[in-house]
Design a protein around this motif. Structure first.
Motif, PDB file in Angstrom:
ATOM      1  N   VAL A 288       0.944  -1.113   0.060  1.00 12.72           N
ATOM      2  CA  VAL A 288      -0.005   0.003  -0.077  1.00 12.72           C
ATOM      3  C   VAL A 288       0.825   1.214  -0.018  1.00 12.72           C
ATOM      4  CG1 VAL A 288      -1.812  -1.076   1.088  1.00 12.72           C
ATOM      5  CG2 VAL A 288      -0.099  -0.148   2.523  1.00 12.72           C
ATOM      6  N   PHE A 289       0.425   2.322  -0.248  1.00  9.38           N
ATOM      7  CA  PHE A 289       1.046   3.650  -0.136  1.00  9.38           C
ATOM      8  C   PHE A 289       1.874   3.489   1.225  1.00  9.38           C
ATOM      9  CE2 PHE A 289       1.896   8.045   1.494  1.00  9.38           C
ATOM     10  CZ  PHE A 289       2.266   8.475   0.218  1.00  9.38           C
ATOM     11  N   GLY A 290       2.897   4.091   1.253  1.00  9.23           N
ATOM     12  CA  GLY A 290       4.126   4.135   2.384  1.00  9.23           C
ATOM     13  C   GLY A 290       4.738   2.782   2.693  1.00  9.23           C
ATOM     14  N   ALA A 291       4.499   1.866   2.220  1.00 13.39           N
ATOM     15  CA  ALA A 291       5.149   0.638   2.052  1.00 13.39           C
ATOM     16  C   ALA A 291       6.431   0.453   1.592  1.00 13.39           C
ATOM     17  CB  ALA A 291       4.291  -0.716   1.709  1.00 13.39           C
ATOM     18  N   THR A 292       7.316  -0.304   2.262  1.00 11.34           N
ATOM     19  CA  THR A 292       8.507  -0.461   1.782  1.00 11.34           C
ATOM     20  C   THR A 292       8.780  -1.786   1.222  1.00 11.34           C
ATOM     21  OG1 THR A 292       9.570   1.147   3.300  1.00 11.34           O
ATOM     22  CG2 THR A 292      11.100  -0.512   2.304  1.00 11.34           C
ATOM     23  N   VAL A 293       9.148  -2.093   0.070  1.00  6.11           N
ATOM     24  CA  VAL A 293       8.921  -3.278  -0.735  1.00  6.11           C
ATOM     25  C   VAL A 293      10.492  -3.887  -1.026  1.00  6.11           C
ATOM     26  CG1 VAL A 293       8.059  -4.557  -2.420  1.00  6.11           C
ATOM     27  CG2 VAL A 293       6.798  -2.554  -1.538  1.00  6.11           C
ATOM     28  N   LYS A 294      10.802  -4.932  -0.890  1.00  2.79           N
ATOM     29  CA  LYS A 294      12.185  -5.541  -1.444  1.00  2.79           C
ATOM     30  C   LYS A 294      11.593  -6.638  -2.475  1.00  2.79           C
ATOM     31  CE  LYS A 294      15.125  -5.449   2.554  1.00  2.79           C
ATOM     32  NZ  LYS A 294      15.786  -6.229   3.631  1.00  2.79           N
ATOM     33  N   LEU A 295      12.355  -6.239  -3.688  1.00  2.00           N
ATOM     34  CA  LEU A 295      11.921  -6.920  -4.925  1.00  2.00           C
ATOM     35  C   LEU A 295      13.110  -7.533  -5.411  1.00  2.00           C
ATOM     36  CD1 LEU A 295      10.337  -3.832  -6.754  1.00  2.00           C
ATOM     37  CD2 LEU A 295       9.143  -5.884  -5.460  1.00  2.00           C
ATOM     38  N   GLU A 296      12.970  -8.798  -6.194  1.00  2.00           N
ATOM     39  CA  GLU A 296      14.132  -9.273  -6.994  1.00  2.00           C
ATOM     40  C   GLU A 296      13.547  -9.270  -8.265  1.00  2.00           C
ATOM     41  OE1 GLU A 296      16.377 -13.565  -7.489  1.00  2.00           O
ATOM     42  OE2 GLU A 296      15.165 -13.333  -5.782  1.00  2.00           O
ATOM     43  N   ASP A 297      14.459  -8.879  -9.225  1.00  2.00           N
ATOM     44  CA  ASP A 297      14.222  -8.719 -10.744  1.00  2.00           C
ATOM     45  C   ASP A 297      14.751 -10.114 -11.073  1.00  2.00           C
ATOM     46  OD1 ASP A 297      14.912  -8.547 -13.357  1.00  2.00           O
ATOM     47  OD2 ASP A 297      15.384  -6.685 -13.130  1.00  2.00           O
ATOM     48  N   LEU A 298      13.909 -10.910 -11.458  1.00  2.00           N
ATOM     49  CA  LEU A 298      14.163 -12.357 -11.956  1.00  2.00           C
ATOM     50  C   LEU A 298      14.992 -12.631 -13.058  1.00  2.00           C
ATOM     51  CD1 LEU A 298      10.443 -13.770 -11.246  1.00  2.00           C
ATOM     52  CD2 LEU A 298      12.602 -13.844  -9.810  1.00  2.00           C
TER      53      LEU A 298
ATOM     54  N   SER B 132      17.740 -10.275 -13.769  1.00  2.00           N
ATOM     55  CA  SER B 132      18.952 -10.095 -13.463  1.00  2.00           C
ATOM     56  C   SER B 132      19.477 -10.657 -12.024  1.00  2.00           C
ATOM     57  CB  SER B 132      19.354  -8.559 -13.322  1.00  2.00           C
ATOM     58  OG  SER B 132      18.494  -8.021 -12.134  1.00  2.00           O
ATOM     59  N   GLY B 133      18.652 -10.805 -11.293  1.00  2.00           N
ATOM     60  CA  GLY B 133      18.755 -11.480  -9.934  1.00  2.00           C
ATOM     61  C   GLY B 133      19.092 -10.157  -8.892  1.00  2.00           C
ATOM     62  N   GLU B 134      19.090  -9.018  -9.461  1.00  2.00           N
ATOM     63  CA  GLU B 134      19.340  -8.061  -8.581  1.00  2.00           C
ATOM     64  C   GLU B 134      17.980  -7.655  -7.512  1.00  2.00           C
ATOM     65  OE1 GLU B 134      19.987  -3.115  -9.088  1.00  2.00           O
ATOM     66  OE2 GLU B 134      19.438  -4.277 -10.808  1.00  2.00           O
ATOM     67  N   VAL B 135      18.403  -7.323  -6.243  1.00  2.00           N
ATOM     68  CA  VAL B 135      17.405  -7.218  -5.134  1.00  2.00           C
ATOM     69  C   VAL B 135      17.454  -5.790  -5.022  1.00  2.00           C
ATOM     70  CG1 VAL B 135      16.483  -7.799  -2.818  1.00  2.00           C
ATOM     71  CG2 VAL B 135      17.522  -9.527  -4.302  1.00  2.00           C
ATOM     72  N   VAL B 136      16.308  -5.000  -5.071  1.00  2.00           N
ATOM     73  CA  VAL B 136      16.173  -3.812  -4.820  1.00  2.00           C
ATOM     74  C   VAL B 136      15.183  -3.498  -3.860  1.00  2.00           C
ATOM     75  CG1 VAL B 136      17.165  -2.839  -7.053  1.00  2.00           C
ATOM     76  CG2 VAL B 136      14.378  -3.354  -6.640  1.00  2.00           C
TER      77      VAL B 136
ATOM     78  N   ILE C 206       5.730  -6.141 -14.546  1.00  2.00           N
ATOM     79  CA  ILE C 206       5.826  -4.652 -14.752  1.00  2.00           C
ATOM     80  C   ILE C 206       6.652  -3.916 -15.794  1.00  2.00           C
ATOM     81  CG2 ILE C 206       6.549  -2.265 -13.687  1.00  2.00           C
ATOM     82  CD1 ILE C 206       6.563  -3.912 -10.915  1.00  2.00           C
ATOM     83  N   ARG C 207       5.560  -3.335 -16.580  1.00  2.00           N
ATOM     84  CA  ARG C 207       6.095  -2.651 -17.743  1.00  2.00           C
ATOM     85  C   ARG C 207       7.047  -1.313 -17.548  1.00  2.00           C
ATOM     86  NH1 ARG C 207       2.118  -3.027 -22.372  1.00  2.00           N
ATOM     87  NH2 ARG C 207       3.361  -4.893 -22.606  1.00  2.00           N
ATOM     88  N   VAL C 208       8.208  -1.654 -17.802  1.00  2.00           N
ATOM     89  CA  VAL C 208       9.135  -0.428 -18.014  1.00  2.00           C
ATOM     90  C   VAL C 208       9.485   0.033 -19.193  1.00  2.00           C
ATOM     91  CG1 VAL C 208       9.881  -1.076 -15.638  1.00  2.00           C
ATOM     92  CG2 VAL C 208      11.174  -1.965 -17.512  1.00  2.00           C
ATOM     93  N   PRO C 209      10.417   1.135 -19.406  1.00  2.00           N
ATOM     94  CA  PRO C 209      10.739   1.614 -20.581  1.00  2.00           C
ATOM     95  C   PRO C 209      11.410   0.618 -21.533  1.00  2.00           C
ATOM     96  CG  PRO C 209      11.003   3.419 -19.071  1.00  2.00           C
ATOM     97  CD  PRO C 209      10.787   2.142 -18.240  1.00  2.00           C
ATOM     98  N   SER C 210      12.124  -0.304 -20.848  1.00  2.00           N
ATOM     99  CA  SER C 210      13.058  -1.367 -21.721  1.00  2.00           C
ATOM    100  C   SER C 210      12.220  -2.533 -21.964  1.00  2.00           C
ATOM    101  CB  SER C 210      14.190  -1.440 -20.901  1.00  2.00           C
ATOM    102  OG  SER C 210      13.848  -2.158 -19.527  1.00  2.00           O
ATOM    103  N   GLY C 211      10.885  -2.450 -21.515  1.00  2.00           N
ATOM    104  CA  GLY C 211       9.865  -3.689 -21.648  1.00  2.00           C
ATOM    105  C   GLY C 211       9.415  -4.080 -20.620  1.00  2.00           C
ATOM    106  N   ASP C 212       8.789  -5.406 -20.459  1.00  2.00           N
ATOM    107  CA  ASP C 212       8.166  -5.903 -19.478  1.00  2.00           C
ATOM    108  C   ASP C 212       9.148  -6.696 -18.643  1.00  2.00           C
ATOM    109  OD1 ASP C 212       5.603  -5.255 -20.393  1.00  2.00           O
ATOM    110  OD2 ASP C 212       5.261  -7.082 -21.077  1.00  2.00           O
ATOM    111  N   ARG C 213       9.221  -6.369 -17.183  1.00  2.00           N
ATOM    112  CA  ARG C 213      10.274  -7.085 -16.244  1.00  2.00           C
ATOM    113  C   ARG C 213       9.218  -7.841 -15.255  1.00  2.00           C
ATOM    114  NH1 ARG C 213      15.296  -4.362 -16.727  1.00  2.00           N
ATOM    115  NH2 ARG C 213      16.080  -6.073 -15.427  1.00  2.00           N
ATOM    116  N   GLU C 214       9.912  -9.067 -14.828  1.00  2.00           N
ATOM    117  CA  GLU C 214       9.256  -9.926 -13.753  1.00  2.00           C
ATOM    118  C   GLU C 214      10.080  -9.512 -12.555  1.00  2.00           C
ATOM    119  OE1 GLU C 214       7.242 -13.912 -14.842  1.00  2.00           O
ATOM    120  OE2 GLU C 214       9.389 -13.976 -15.240  1.00  2.00           O
TER     121      GLU C 214
END
Length: 158
Positions: free
Chosen positions: A87-97, A99-103, A141-149
């Protein structure tokens, strides 16, 4: 004007900027105008013109901040009970499936978004794709470089 969502930290930053403009910047520019006036002929006085422009900017920013703050709906993420949903205000840890990068991102209001600080706007494509999802979900999620999982690793209310 519709209410603008802001986190507690975002509201604090705006209030600090407003206080600084009123207590430091405004008096300094008034003094600069007085000094420039004392130099005489105002028609060819570059210091006077620059100080007047600065004053107009400061007064405009003060009005803008006062309007924003008065219309803000301040949301404290630590008090949310969203049952693990994003929800608004939440902090989210995501992994780009791919590249494996976690943000890690916090979803904030448009006025406080700053990608360098991992603060993303509620109206951004990434945030819109995450709202309502939970830990363990995989989102496309659709980003400028295309769809990312992305896989959602963790949802925090901090």
């Amino acid at each position: 004007m519709a209410s603008l969502p802001l986190t507690v930290a975002g509201a604090k930053r705006l209030n600090e900027e407003l206080a600084r403009l009123k207590s430091v910047e405004r008096p300094a520019v008034i003094e600069a105008i007085a000094e420039a006036r004392a130099q005489g002929d105002l028609s060819e006085n570059a210091e006077y013109e620059a100080a007047r422009e600065r004053q107009a900017f400061i007064e405009g920013r003060i009005k803008e901040l006062e309007g924003t703050i008065s219309n803000a709906q301040v949301i404290d993420p630590t008090t949310l009970d969203a049952e693990g949903r994003i929800v608004f205000g939440a902090t989210v840890k995501l992994e780009d499936l791919e590249s494996g990068e976690v943000v890690q991102y916090q979803i904030v209001g448009d006025l406080e978004a700053d990608i360098k600080q991992n603060l993303i706007s509620i109206s951004s494509p990434v945030a819109r794709g995450l709202i309502g999802k939970s830990e363990g979900d995989v989102v496309v999620i659709r980003v400028p470089s295309g769809d990312r999982e992305f896989e959602i690793h963790e949802v925090l209310y901090i």
